[in-house]
Scaffold this active site. Sequence first.
Site, mmCIF file in Angstrom:
data_model
loop_
_atom_site.group_PDB
_atom_site.id
_atom_site.type_symbol
_atom_site.label_atom_id
_atom_site.label_comp_id
_atom_site.label_asym_id
_atom_site.label_seq_id
_atom_site.Cartn_x
_atom_site.Cartn_y
_atom_site.Cartn_z
ATOM 1 N N CYS A 189 0.805 -1.226 0.000
ATOM 2 C CA CYS A 189 0.000 0.000 0.000
ATOM 3 C C CYS A 189 0.839 1.277 0.000
ATOM 4 C CB CYS A 189 -0.953 -0.004 1.192
ATOM 5 S SG CYS A 189 -2.040 -1.448 1.236
ATOM 6 N N HIS A 214 -3.689 6.894 1.754
ATOM 7 C CA HIS A 214 -4.051 5.560 1.280
ATOM 8 C C HIS A 214 -5.435 5.230 1.810
ATOM 9 C CE1 HIS A 214 -4.303 1.327 0.730
ATOM 10 N NE2 HIS A 214 -4.027 1.027 1.999
ATOM 11 N N ASN A 271 -10.274 -0.682 -0.356
ATOM 12 C CA ASN A 271 -8.824 -0.570 -0.298
ATOM 13 C C ASN A 271 -8.227 -1.204 -1.554
ATOM 14 O OD1 ASN A 271 -6.078 -0.923 0.190
ATOM 15 N ND2 ASN A 271 -6.338 -1.569 2.309
#
Length: 399
Positions: free
Chosen positions: A170, A325, A355
């Site tokens: 990520c 993020h 996500n």
Amino acid sequence: MGTASGLFSVSTPTRSRGSIGLIPCGFRSNGRVLCSNGEIQQASGVSSGGSRMNRFVYQGCKLVGTGSATPKLQVSNDDLVKFIETSDDWISSRTGIRNRHILSGNESLVALAVEAATKALDMAAVEPDDVDLVLLCSSTPDDLFGNATQVQKALGCRKNPPAYDIRAACSGFMLGLLSAACHMLSLLTTGGGFHNVLVIGADTLSRFLDWTDRGVCILFGDGAGAVLVQGCDIEEDGLCGFDVHSDGEGIKNINASLKYNETNGKVGSEGSPTDFPPKFAFYSHVNMNGKEVFRFASRTVPISIETALKRAGMSRSSIDWLLLHQANQRIIDAVATRLELPTERVISNIANYGNTSAASIPLALDEAVRAGRVLPGQIIAASGFGAGLTWASAIVRWK
């Protein structure tokens, strides 16, 4: 603990006999080129013998184009209710997620990355043949050896520019930005060096999830986002400061470890398995300790952003947009609160995409730019965090 937060320092220019000191892109020194003794010199570079000396020239770099792509299949929380024990309210109240896009049919990570990159090139009005470097940030490539070269080929970059993969989960896209900035610190002798760098974040974690684990599978979606980073005059520099870290101790909190097939060992002459040939290896499903990740991100990300701001010579009041993020809306809200930033200055699209790992920051940025929310000259405080554990922040000026 590894760190790149102090990777460069403008107070200690590089030393090279007969050449100009180099100051890294994204780390300011009032736009001046320094020589090895700290004084300002012209970069004419002609030796006493009349030959041309090498010249180090500090060029800025900025983001000039964005693009994104997602799979066609959209899966809502209500769709998940049909095969796991959960509810729309349970998911949305804990994560902020209501929908996610999932790879299906003949779709691939490469195709998503190419679509996002093409849109970024179109926005920047740059042809594929003018791309000098392709960086693909992904932990879920279609091929064990990565897909950057396949993306380069599919884009139609006929001059064969270098292309390579960055695997940092990520935080991958943020490390891609840092890599782009470093590559654009070019030794300019005959006009060579990188001018247009594609940074692509793309992940398809749906292929590595246990779809019966409601604590993890509800979180993730697939997608790709891209930016074109372009060389510019130092006065227009748009990558203003970085802060980058890692802590391998945190691997226990997010991982998808290697596993082995226990049934295909070769049997020896006396009936006992031997160690050769090796057993077939594969990756496990994604495992995550959500509570620990929440604590980690809420604690480290605000500090990282503050550090990046300091290196950029800015303060919180300089921030026009906070772009994190897209892991969990509660993390985004917690970081915004710590930085004393109001909701209207926070970019969030997690409700529609979940996500998307390395894709989440460029995907959200692309949407905000195309919606007219992010305007030229505005300052974005961006930060990625996740598996590793890794975390990385950057202060970015759009165009």
